[in-house]
Design an enzyme around this catalytic site. Structure first.
Site, short mmCIF file in Angstrom:
data_model
loop_
_atom_site.label_atom_id
_atom_site.label_comp_id
_atom_site.label_asym_id
_atom_site.label_seq_id
_atom_site.Cartn_x
_atom_site.Cartn_y
_atom_site.Cartn_z
N ASP A 106 0.82 -1.21 0.00
CA ASP A 106 0.00 0.00 0.00
C ASP A 106 0.86 1.27 0.00
O ASP A 106 2.04 1.26 0.33
CB ASP A 106 -0.89 0.03 1.25
CG ASP A 106 -2.02 -0.99 1.18
OD1 ASP A 106 -1.98 -1.88 0.30
OD2 ASP A 106 -2.93 -0.90 2.01
N ASP A 107 0.19 2.36 -0.33
CA ASP A 107 0.68 3.73 -0.12
C ASP A 107 1.73 4.21 -1.11
O ASP A 107 2.38 5.23 -0.87
CB ASP A 107 1.21 3.94 1.32
CG ASP A 107 0.13 3.76 2.38
OD1 ASP A 107 -1.01 3.44 2.02
OD2 ASP A 107 0.46 3.93 3.57
N HIS A 158 -6.39 3.01 -3.70
CA HIS A 158 -6.27 3.23 -2.25
C HIS A 158 -6.74 4.65 -1.90
O HIS A 158 -6.31 5.21 -0.90
CB HIS A 158 -4.81 3.01 -1.84
CG HIS A 158 -4.58 2.78 -0.37
ND1 HIS A 158 -5.40 2.02 0.42
CD2 HIS A 158 -3.59 3.24 0.45
CE1 HIS A 158 -4.93 2.01 1.67
NE2 HIS A 158 -3.84 2.75 1.71
N HIS A 162 -5.62 9.37 0.81
CA HIS A 162 -5.33 8.56 2.00
C HIS A 162 -5.97 9.13 3.26
O HIS A 162 -5.35 9.23 4.32
CB HIS A 162 -3.81 8.38 2.21
CG HIS A 162 -3.47 7.14 2.98
ND1 HIS A 162 -3.52 7.07 4.36
CD2 HIS A 162 -3.12 5.90 2.57
CE1 HIS A 162 -3.21 5.86 4.75
NE2 HIS A 162 -2.96 5.12 3.67
N HIS A 257 3.68 -2.50 2.90
CA HIS A 257 3.75 -1.15 2.34
C HIS A 257 5.03 -0.98 1.53
O HIS A 257 5.98 -1.75 1.68
CB HIS A 257 3.72 -0.10 3.46
CG HIS A 257 2.40 -0.03 4.16
ND1 HIS A 257 2.03 -0.95 5.12
CD2 HIS A 257 1.36 0.82 4.03
CE1 HIS A 257 0.81 -0.66 5.55
NE2 HIS A 257 0.37 0.41 4.92
#
Ligand SMILES: [Zn+2]
Length: 291
Positions: A106-107, A158, A162, A257
């Site tokens: 993620d991210d 995503h 965020h 991540h």
């Protein structure tokens, strides 16, 4: 591990994930409707090249000839798995390998060097992974999304900023999600099939908008806890591997991540998982409708 302990652990993970404290209710599915699953093929992003080649003379394209060797059609990935309400991956039929894990990062996208290193390790283990990206990062570095896509990463949504979506209104959540669909499609030719809300907290509205866009909504079922680690910590690879293996089960949906220590730990993690008899599910073999 006892079920009560697993539930408690999972709840704790959700509470601590991404340093947000508001993740109540994400373990139950509520009454969110699911859109029909789209067709899933592994066709390369041919549409992305359409404009570039559009000025070419017509005779530039090879004429199909019955005697010529026919290039293989884009590989159809059979839909062998679905996701259950715990966000685990489950075979559709008896006889399909259930000892699989889903890998996700993620991210990102943040950094070409990290992306290349992750993809090198995934390639070494013949593993596919979902990269859940944020729109604001894609806008800053479209070339990194292109790199991820070109190297075979499966792009997931995503949200744009965020932020915690579950308390936001429909219009804002729709924009947070659909702007990412648009920018990813613009760059890669394909809009994401998978949605993971930031902080694991999409709420019913996040589930609804994901479904309206034909995406499979998921949080995760095994947290690597890589987001709690700091650069100065020692033994991060061992810690990450232990965090995963402590919770490991068939169908584990593993959250990681795009972080330097995760990049460093990945080869050891994948080798460890293989040693325990697990293989890595191709995200494209997962139905887009939860059941
Ligand atoms: Zn996140």
């Amino acid at each position: 591990m006892g079920k009560a302990i697993s539930v408690l652990l999972l709840a704790t993970l959700l509470l601590s994930a991404c340093s947000s404290g508001n993740n109540n209710g994400e373990l139950t599915q509520g009454s969110a409707t699911q859109a029909p699953a789209g067709t899933q093929t592994a066709a390369p992003a041919a549409t992305a090249q359409a404009t570039a080649g559009s000025t070419a003379a017509p005779d530039m394209s090879p004429a199909p000839s019955p005697s010529a060797t026919v290039a293989p059609a884009p590989t159809e990935i059979p839909l062998l798995y679905h996701m259950n309400k715990n966000y685990d991956i489950v075979p559709n039929e008896e006889g399909t390998d259930k000892k699989v894990v889903l890998l996700s990062f993620d991210d990102g996208p943040k950094d070409a060097e990290m992306i290349n290193a992750l993809m090198d390790t995934l390639d070494k283990h013949q593993a596919k992974a979902i990269f859940f990206v944020n729109g604001y990062r894609v806008k800053e570095h479209p070339e990194l999304l292109e790199l991820l896509h070109d190297r075979g990463g499966i792009i997931g949504n995503h949200s744009w900023d965020h932020i915690v979506l579950k308390d936001k209104g429909y219009a804002e959540v729709k924009k947070q999600i659909e702007d990412v669909q648009s920018i990813v499609k613009e760059i890669t030719g394909e809009a994401p099939d998978f949605f993971r809300p930031p902080h694991g907290a999409g709420g019913d509205v996040g589930k609804q908008v994901a479904a309206e866009n034909g995406m499979l909504y998921m949080t995760w079922s095994v947290g690597s806890l890589d987001w709690e680690m700091k650069e100065k910590d020692t033994g991060k690879t061992e810690t990450l591997v232990k965090n995963v293996t402590d919770q490991l089960h068939s169908g584990s949906n593993i959250l990681m991540h795009e972080l330097p220590w995760t990049v460093e730990a990945l080869d050891t993690l994948l080798t460890t998982l293989e040693g325990k008899g697990y293989s890595f599910v191709d995200p494209r073999s997962i139905e887009l409708k939860m059941r």
